[in-house]
Design a protein around this motif. Structure first.
Motif, PDB file in Angstrom:
ATOM      1  N   LYS A 136       0.832  -1.221   0.000  1.00  0.00           N
ATOM      2  CA  LYS A 136       0.000   0.000   0.000  1.00  0.00           C
ATOM      3  C   LYS A 136       0.857   1.258   0.000  1.00  0.00           C
ATOM      4  O   LYS A 136       0.641   2.166  -0.782  1.00  0.00           O
ATOM      5  N   GLU A 137       1.832   1.311   0.912  1.00  0.00           N
ATOM      6  CA  GLU A 137       2.716   2.485   1.021  1.00  0.00           C
ATOM      7  C   GLU A 137       4.081   2.109   0.438  1.00  0.00           C
ATOM      8  O   GLU A 137       4.395   0.926   0.299  1.00  0.00           O
ATOM      9  N   LEU A 163      17.510  -6.225  11.493  1.00  0.00           N
ATOM     10  CA  LEU A 163      16.717  -7.417  11.153  1.00  0.00           C
ATOM     11  C   LEU A 163      17.663  -8.467  10.578  1.00  0.00           C
ATOM     12  O   LEU A 163      18.469  -8.157   9.694  1.00  0.00           O
ATOM     13  N   ILE A 164      17.553  -9.692  11.040  1.00  0.00           N
ATOM     14  CA  ILE A 164      18.365 -10.762  10.458  1.00  0.00           C
ATOM     15  C   ILE A 164      17.775 -11.074   9.077  1.00  0.00           C
ATOM     16  O   ILE A 164      16.551 -11.078   8.903  1.00  0.00           O
ATOM     17  N   SER A 165      18.650 -11.326   8.102  1.00  0.00           N
ATOM     18  CA  SER A 165      18.166 -11.403   6.714  1.00  0.00           C
ATOM     19  C   SER A 165      17.085 -12.463   6.502  1.00  0.00           C
ATOM     20  O   SER A 165      16.142 -12.244   5.737  1.00  0.00           O
ATOM     21  N   ASP A 166      17.167 -13.607   7.196  1.00  0.00           N
ATOM     22  CA  ASP A 166      16.106 -14.612   6.992  1.00  0.00           C
ATOM     23  C   ASP A 166      14.783 -14.136   7.592  1.00  0.00           C
ATOM     24  O   ASP A 166      13.717 -14.415   7.041  1.00  0.00           O
ATOM     25  N   ALA A 167      14.851 -13.376   8.689  1.00  0.00           N
ATOM     26  CA  ALA A 167      13.616 -12.816   9.255  1.00  0.00           C
ATOM     27  C   ALA A 167      13.047 -11.769   8.297  1.00  0.00           C
ATOM     28  O   ALA A 167      11.827 -11.659   8.119  1.00  0.00           O
ATOM     29  N   ALA A 168      13.950 -11.017   7.640  1.00  0.00           N
ATOM     30  CA  ALA A 168      13.499  -9.988   6.698  1.00  0.00           C
ATOM     31  C   ALA A 168      12.691 -10.619   5.555  1.00  0.00           C
ATOM     32  O   ALA A 168      11.674 -10.074   5.131  1.00  0.00           O
ATOM     33  N   THR A 169      13.117 -11.805   5.078  1.00  0.00           N
ATOM     34  CA  THR A 169      12.376 -12.443   3.968  1.00  0.00           C
ATOM     35  C   THR A 169      10.938 -12.736   4.386  1.00  0.00           C
ATOM     36  O   THR A 169      10.032 -12.670   3.569  1.00  0.00           O
ATOM     37  N   MET A 170      10.742 -13.064   5.685  1.00  0.00           N
ATOM     38  CA  MET A 170       9.377 -13.356   6.141  1.00  0.00           C
ATOM     39  C   MET A 170       8.575 -12.086   6.350  1.00  0.00           C
ATOM     40  O   MET A 170       7.400 -12.018   5.997  1.00  0.00           O
ATOM     41  N   GLN A 171       9.226 -11.063   6.931  1.00  0.00           N
ATOM     42  CA  GLN A 171       8.492  -9.819   7.192  1.00  0.00           C
ATOM     43  C   GLN A 171       8.009  -9.184   5.896  1.00  0.00           C
ATOM     44  O   GLN A 171       6.918  -8.627   5.834  1.00  0.00           O
ATOM     45  N   ILE A 172       8.815  -9.266   4.841  1.00  0.00           N
ATOM     46  CA  ILE A 172       8.437  -8.650   3.560  1.00  0.00           C
ATOM     47  C   ILE A 172       7.088  -9.204   3.077  1.00  0.00           C
ATOM     48  O   ILE A 172       6.253  -8.471   2.545  1.00  0.00           O
ATOM     49  N   VAL A 173       6.851 -10.487   3.307  1.00  0.00           N
ATOM     50  CA  VAL A 173       5.581 -11.097   2.885  1.00  0.00           C
ATOM     51  C   VAL A 173       4.429 -10.624   3.771  1.00  0.00           C
ATOM     52  O   VAL A 173       3.285 -10.538   3.324  1.00  0.00           O
ATOM     53  N   TRP A 177       4.388  -7.609   5.772  1.00  0.00           N
ATOM     54  CA  TRP A 177       4.217  -6.148   5.908  1.00  0.00           C
ATOM     55  C   TRP A 177       3.653  -5.529   4.625  1.00  0.00           C
ATOM     56  O   TRP A 177       4.259  -4.636   4.032  1.00  0.00           O
ATOM     57  N   LEU A 178       2.472  -6.004   4.213  1.00  0.00           N
ATOM     58  CA  LEU A 178       1.925  -5.541   2.924  1.00  0.00           C
ATOM     59  C   LEU A 178       1.443  -4.091   2.959  1.00  0.00           C
ATOM     60  O   LEU A 178       1.163  -3.502   1.922  1.00  0.00           O
ATOM     61  N   ASP A 179       1.355  -3.521   4.182  1.00  0.00           N
ATOM     62  CA  ASP A 179       1.013  -2.101   4.260  1.00  0.00           C
ATOM     63  C   ASP A 179       2.166  -1.234   3.762  1.00  0.00           C
ATOM     64  O   ASP A 179       1.980  -0.048   3.503  1.00  0.00           O
ATOM     65  N   GLY A 180       3.354  -1.826   3.633  1.00  0.00           N
ATOM     66  CA  GLY A 180       4.518  -1.053   3.168  1.00  0.00           C
ATOM     67  C   GLY A 180       4.956  -0.052   4.231  1.00  0.00           C
ATOM     68  O   GLY A 180       4.777  -0.286   5.429  1.00  0.00           O
ATOM     69  N   GLY A 181       5.516   1.073   3.784  1.00  0.00           N
ATOM     70  CA  GLY A 181       5.937   2.100   4.727  1.00  0.00           C
ATOM     71  C   GLY A 181       7.214   1.743   5.475  1.00  0.00           C
ATOM     72  O   GLY A 181       7.415   2.180   6.600  1.00  0.00           O
TER      73      GLY A 181
END
Ligand code: NAD
Length: 417
Positions: free
Chosen positions: A134-135, A262-272, A274-278
């Motif tokens: 979204k953002e 953020l640890i890079s493997d955690a980042a791969t999960m958060q990206i999916v 955090w669809l609000d973006g920002g």
């Protein structure tokens, strides 16, 4: 090519574009850029000051890669570059195209030649249309070092020692020694240059602040201990120069008032999730390659992501290279050659072209900047409206979407109104 094309004269004067370095590539993206330049740029903008370089495999081969060296020199001089996607030929392509030898990636030469600091990849948004996020999502990927600059050899069993010899002739330092027991091994050496990480940090934090998004630094430093300094440099610069401003802007509420790692493997999960973006992320080279492809996929299409290389000239001036995040879209090119319809989304490439034209105009300033930004916002509106009126390409509009050619002519018609 389009530089020599003739266009019907109009009863108003064209905008004169300041010089940019234009690097032409290959396949579907080159075909579509030719359509765009002929229909959407040339009728409105005088582009004779552009320096044009054909970096197709055939021409790089024919010139013994002099064309790539000339393009890099031109980019360093002019400071504003547009690049179409190019092909780094595989062994099969070397044979198919009858090349003298396997050509190296032109992107590597450019990142080195322009002292690449970061590749900035951000989501593109069309007001009124929901894509993946979204953002805005901002990403800065360290442009140098890591696996991309690795040296390696396949070796048998034996002793492996990595030694560093300082330039000041002080005593050598053994980085590591180990015994390889397997009969087959691959030994790899790489390093992360850190001198330009402060520049990267400033670039990233100022962009996040301007776009009002929450910044995260991504590494795998828990296991890859050598990545600690990447985080430390960012943290020091953030605390000293940016923390107060981010707090005032209310952008650290989700991260308890601190810059978050953020640890890079955690980042791969958060990206999916955090669809609000920002949010914004900054990372090492390879992690950035992976994570930005994931972002592109969630945001509907690689056509909706920018990819800008920021470097520095010897005199300290910023060099900006604008390109799309995707490749030459070989699958559609092959379909086109078979005589089938294609539906290529040119927005990423157009944002890149508009970015290069605006940056060149900004370097010149004054009236040029005013008229150029007027032209580029009209072009952006024409593209957005074409998407909004259900006349988008098929990655957004589904099977009823327009073909590559029909989409470009719609945009050109809207622009001419
Ligand atoms: P690609 O990005 O060209 O395509 C991947 C997939 O996404 C394909 O199915 C394609 O149809 C689709 N796609 C990509 N952009 C699209 C758009 N704007 N609209 C609609 N669909 C889109 O990657 P690839 O197929 O792996 O690579 C093709 C060639 O591109 C290779 O020769 C590779 O070396 C080159 N490449 C160049 C660059 C660069 O110059 N920066 C980057 C990546 C790949």
């Amino acid at each position: 090519n389009f530089m020599n094309s003739e266009f019907r004269s109009r009863d108003y004067t064209k905008i004169v574009s300041p010089p940019i370095t234009y690097i032409a590539g290959e396949e579907m993206t080159r075909y579509c850029m030719d359509l765009i330049l002929t229909q959407c740029v040339n009728p409105f903008v005088e582009i004779s000051k552009w320096e044009y370089f054909d970096c197709s495999c055939k021409n790089r081969d024919a010139t013994d890669d002099q064309v790539l060296k000339d393009a890099v020199a031109s980019g360093a001089k002019l400071g504003s570059i547009f690049k179409e996607p190019t092909v780094t030929p595989s062994a099969t392509q070397v044979k198919q195209m009858g090349l003298k030898k396997a050509l190296p990636s032109p992107n590597g030469a450019m990142r080195k030649g322009w002292n690449g600091i970061t590749i900035s990849r951000d989501t593109i948004h069309i007001p009124g249309i929901e894509l993946g996020f979204k953002e805005p999502v901002l990403f800065d990927r360290h442009a140098v070092g890591g696996e991309y600059g690795a040296g390696w050899k396949a070796v048998g069993s034996g002793k492996l020692v990595t030694t560093f010899f300082p330039d000041d002739d002080t005593a050598p330092v053994i980085i590591e020694g180990r015994h390889l027991k397997d009969k087959n091994n691959v030994a790899v050496v790489y390093h992360n240059p850190l001198d330009n990480v402060p520049d990267l940090a400033h670039h990233f934090f100022s962009r996040c602040l301007e776009a009002k998004v929450v910044p995260y630094v991504v590494t795998k430093k828990t296991v890859f201990k050598w990545q600690e300094s990447f985080w430390q440099i960012h943290k020091e610069i953030f605390d000293k120069d940016y923390k107060k401003k981010f707090l005032e802007a209310g952008l650290l509420e989700k991260t308890r008032g601190e810059l978050q790692h953020l640890i890079s493997d955690a980042a791969t999960m958060q990206i999916v999730r955090w669809l609000d973006g920002g949010f914004g992320m900054v990372s090492h080279n390879y992690d950035g390659d992976m994570l930005t492809d994931e972002i592109a996929q969630i945001h509907r299409s690689p056509g909706f992501i920018t990819s800008n290389l920021i470097g520095k000239s010897k005199s300290g001036n910023m060099i900006k290279e604008f390109e799309a995040s995707h490749g030459t879209v070989a699958d559609m090119w092959n379909a086109h050659l078979r005589g089938e319809e294609t539906s290529f989304n040119p927005l990423g490439m157009l944002e890149a072209l508009m970015g290069a034209m605006n940056h060149a105009a900004a370097l010149q300033g004054g009236e040029t900047l005013k008229v150029m930004t007027h032209y580029t916002s009209s072009l952006r509106n024409a593209i957005h409206n074409t998407f909004r009126y259900g006349e988008g390409t098929r990655d957004l509009s589904g099977p009823t979407g327009l073909t590559t050619e029909a989409f470009v002519s719609k945009v050109a018609k809207r622009l001419a109104r």
